[in-house]
Design an enzyme around this catalytic site. Structure first.
Site, short mmCIF file in Angstrom:
data_model
loop_
_atom_site.label_atom_id
_atom_site.label_comp_id
_atom_site.label_asym_id
_atom_site.label_seq_id
_atom_site.Cartn_x
_atom_site.Cartn_y
_atom_site.Cartn_z
N ASN A 10 66.30 16.02 88.45
CA ASN A 10 66.59 17.23 87.85
C ASN A 10 66.41 18.17 88.82
OD1 ASN A 10 66.15 19.95 86.40
ND2 ASN A 10 65.80 18.53 84.68
N ASP A 12 67.04 21.62 88.32
CA ASP A 12 66.81 23.01 88.11
C ASP A 12 66.13 23.91 88.77
OD1 ASP A 12 68.17 22.05 85.80
OD2 ASP A 12 66.28 22.08 84.22
N HIS A 13 64.86 23.32 89.46
CA HIS A 13 63.96 24.34 90.14
C HIS A 13 64.62 24.52 91.32
CE1 HIS A 13 61.99 24.60 86.48
NE2 HIS A 13 61.55 23.32 86.32
N ARG A 21 65.12 35.28 94.26
CA ARG A 21 65.53 36.33 95.30
C ARG A 21 66.95 36.61 94.85
NH1 ARG A 21 62.80 37.05 100.19
NH2 ARG A 21 60.74 37.50 99.56
N HIS A 46 69.89 21.31 83.70
CA HIS A 46 69.57 22.10 82.27
C HIS A 46 70.30 23.51 82.27
CE1 HIS A 46 66.90 23.13 78.79
NE2 HIS A 46 68.11 23.38 78.33
N ARG A 48 70.39 26.54 80.51
CA ARG A 48 69.65 27.09 79.27
C ARG A 48 70.42 28.37 78.76
NH1 ARG A 48 63.96 25.38 78.95
NH2 ARG A 48 63.82 26.94 77.41
N ARG A 52 68.16 30.82 82.86
CA ARG A 52 67.04 31.40 83.91
C ARG A 52 66.85 30.51 85.23
NH1 ARG A 52 61.80 28.95 80.62
NH2 ARG A 52 62.77 30.08 78.77
N HIS A 53 67.71 29.39 85.26
CA HIS A 53 67.65 28.70 86.54
C HIS A 53 69.12 28.19 86.90
CE1 HIS A 53 66.84 25.30 83.84
NE2 HIS A 53 65.26 25.57 83.79
N GLU A 73 71.74 18.84 80.46
CA GLU A 73 70.88 18.93 79.31
C GLU A 73 71.12 20.39 78.82
OE1 GLU A 73 66.84 17.02 81.39
OE2 GLU A 73 67.06 19.11 80.91
N THR A 103 58.95 25.69 79.50
CA THR A 103 59.86 24.39 79.55
C THR A 103 60.18 23.65 78.58
OG1 THR A 103 59.93 22.20 80.86
CG2 THR A 103 57.73 23.08 80.10
N THR A 104 60.89 22.62 78.37
CA THR A 104 61.16 22.04 77.00
C THR A 104 59.76 21.53 76.28
OG1 THR A 104 63.19 21.60 78.18
CG2 THR A 104 62.79 20.49 75.83
N GLU A 154 66.46 9.87 74.82
CA GLU A 154 65.29 10.06 76.03
C GLU A 154 63.96 10.47 75.28
OE1 GLU A 154 66.78 12.20 79.25
OE2 GLU A 154 64.76 13.06 79.51
N HIS A 193 60.11 13.74 81.52
CA HIS A 193 59.36 15.19 81.45
C HIS A 193 57.72 14.82 81.83
CE1 HIS A 193 58.19 19.06 80.17
NE2 HIS A 193 59.28 19.48 80.23
N GLY A 194 57.65 15.83 83.08
CA GLY A 194 56.30 15.61 83.60
C GLY A 194 56.02 14.62 84.33
N GLY A 215 62.07 16.07 87.69
CA GLY A 215 62.65 17.36 88.52
C GLY A 215 61.43 18.09 88.94
N HIS A 216 60.51 18.68 88.12
CA HIS A 216 59.43 19.53 88.47
C HIS A 216 58.81 19.17 89.85
CE1 HIS A 216 55.91 22.06 88.24
NE2 HIS A 216 56.75 23.02 88.46
N1 PXP Z 1 64.34 15.32 80.43
C1 PXP Z 1 64.37 16.63 79.80
C2 PXP Z 1 65.31 16.40 78.51
C3 PXP Z 1 64.23 17.64 80.16
O1 PXP Z 1 64.18 18.86 79.42
C4 PXP Z 1 63.35 17.88 81.42
C5 PXP Z 1 62.88 19.07 81.98
O2 PXP Z 1 64.07 20.09 82.23
C6 PXP Z 1 63.28 16.64 82.25
C7 PXP Z 1 63.66 15.38 81.78
C8 PXP Z 1 62.53 16.71 83.50
O3 PXP Z 1 60.99 17.09 83.51
P1 PXP Z 1 60.37 17.47 84.65
O4 PXP Z 1 61.03 18.70 85.32
O5 PXP Z 1 59.02 17.99 84.16
O6 PXP Z 1 60.32 16.42 85.59
#
Ligand code: PXP
Length: 244
Positions: A10, A12-13, A21, A46, A48, A52-53, A73, A103-104, A154, A193-194, A215-216
């Site tokens: 992922n 996004d970040h 910036r 994602h 959104r 935002r990203h 997403e 976050t979600t 998921e 997630h996480g 991702g994060h």
């Molecule tokens: N899966 C879904 C459906 C999510 O919404 C996210 C966060 O955007 C992730 C996975 C990845 O989560 P993380 O960035 O915490 O790894």
């Protein structure tokens, strides 16, 4: 027999840092190329509602330029469905979305939104997009996902990753049980997630889970070791856990 376990990275970040910036740096498409070289099987982004990203232009650029499949997403809104139908990513993961959240938070209430989700899932599926629903690991939501016609779920691993000690073991048991039920219902099972180096192993070891979206942690770790290295290490840990 364990199925192949894919890693969706992922990005996004990368866009979060760029947007801090304005301008073009760092470029999420460059991150996607790097992720491919480092062993990712797919790219997740994602879009959104508040942008935002990831931006609309990022989605266009990813679709046009990357070879890996894109997992988009998105919230279950008419605007997002139209965007998905225009771009036709390989997959769409429908997530709950609140503007005020960081976050979600929590999974989609597939049961509560059955009537709205069913036609959306059908339209996306008819366009050749593989639809997953991001849900809490529990039988009620799995049954609802099946009933709206989603081929994939998921499982939200956030509560497992946030918990410690016995509470974490309890959350893991919920995920293991949910993956078992998903298999019984004929649903392809993803998770995410996480997830971190510390938490990925037990989820990767569940033989019927076929994809992790992360991702994060990977983008954060990239600050210290570089993106390719952070992804390679995650891939290694997933493979080790899978091999037992
Ligand atoms: N899966 C879904 C459906 C999510 O919404 C996210 C966060 O955007 C992730 C996975 C990845 O989560 P993380 O960035 O915490 O790894």
């Amino acid at each position: 027999m364990a199925r192949k376990l894919r890693l969706g990275v992922n990005i996004d970040h990368v866009a979060t840092i760029r947007n801090a910036r304005g301008g073009r740096h760092p470029d999420p498409v460059r991150a996607a190329f790097l992720a491919a070289e480092a062993g990712a099987d797919g790219i997740t982004a994602h879009l959104r509602e508040d942008r935002r990203h990831i931006s609309d232009a990022d989605i266009s650029a990813l679709i046009e330029r990357i070879a890996l499949p894109l997992n988009l997403e998105m919230a279950a809104t008419p605007e997002m469905v139209e965007i998905a139908l225009r771009h036709r990513p390989r997959a769409c993961c429908i997530v709950p979305e609140k503007r005020e959240e960081r976050t979600t938070e929590g999974g989609l209430d597939a049961a509560g939104h059955h009537d709205a989700l069913k036609p959306m899932v059908r339209r996306l599926s008819e366009a050749g997009i593989r639809v997953s629903l991001f849900i809490e690991p529990g039988e009620h939501q799995l049954q609802a996902a099946k009933s709206v016609g989603a081929p994939v779920v998921e499982l939200h691993t956030g509560a497992y990753c946030d918990a410690e000690g016995e509470a974490r073991a309890r959350e893991l048991a919920r995920i293991v049980e949910a993956a078992r039920i998903a298999d019984r219902l004929g649903l392809e099972c993803h998770a995410g997630h996480g997830l971190t180096y510390e938490t990925v192993g037990p989820v990767a070891a569940i033989p019927t889970v076929t994809e992790l979206n992360i991702g994060h942690f990977l983008i954060g770790e990239a600050i210290f070791v570089g993106l390719a290295q952070s992804i390679r290490r995650m891939r290694e840990l997933m493979d080790q856990a899978r091999e037992g």
